[in-house]
Scaffold this motif. Structure first.
Motif, mmCIF file in Angstrom:
data_model
loop_
_atom_site.group_PDB
_atom_site.id
_atom_site.type_symbol
_atom_site.label_atom_id
_atom_site.label_comp_id
_atom_site.label_asym_id
_atom_site.label_seq_id
_atom_site.Cartn_x
_atom_site.Cartn_y
_atom_site.Cartn_z
ATOM 1 N N LEU A 40 35.576 31.073 40.638
ATOM 2 C CA LEU A 40 36.820 31.671 40.144
ATOM 3 C C LEU A 40 37.260 31.104 38.797
ATOM 4 O O LEU A 40 38.053 31.723 38.094
ATOM 5 N N ASP A 41 36.746 29.923 38.429
ATOM 6 C CA ASP A 41 37.145 29.326 37.155
ATOM 7 C C ASP A 41 36.470 30.001 35.966
ATOM 8 O O ASP A 41 37.118 30.367 34.994
ATOM 9 N N ASP A 42 35.135 30.164 36.051
ATOM 10 C CA ASP A 42 34.430 30.711 34.894
ATOM 11 C C ASP A 42 33.703 32.028 35.164
ATOM 12 O O ASP A 42 33.101 32.598 34.264
ATOM 13 N N LYS A 101 35.545 28.898 44.843
ATOM 14 C CA LYS A 101 34.592 30.000 44.857
ATOM 15 C C LYS A 101 35.007 31.033 45.885
ATOM 16 O O LYS A 101 35.699 30.736 46.837
ATOM 17 N N GLU A 102 34.546 32.250 45.656
ATOM 18 C CA GLU A 102 34.751 33.301 46.639
ATOM 19 C C GLU A 102 33.394 33.905 46.972
ATOM 20 O O GLU A 102 32.524 34.003 46.108
#
Length: 59
Positions: free
Chosen positions: A48-50, A29-30
């Motif tokens: 950041l993945d989805d 995550k960011e």
């Protein structure tokens, strides 16, 4: 004899470290927004993945 014992200790330590890294994992995550106020705060994170957003509010 001592050298083989040191090798075994090294391998056990390495296995314990690898297990610790696997168990702890990491969030992908960011932080998009982080606001702190005297009454609390708010943090917005993006996965950041989805691309989903999560909002945490502290009161």
């Amino acid at each position: 004899m001592r050298q083989s014992r040191d090798v075994v200790h090294f391998l056990l330590l390495t296995a314990a470290m690898v297990a610790g890294f696997i168990v702890s994992g990491c969030d992908n995550k960011e932080t998009v927004l982080d606001v702190e106020t005297p009454d609390g705060g708010m943090e917005v994170n993006r996965d950041l993945d989805d691309g989903s957003l999560s909002v945490e509010v502290d009161e």
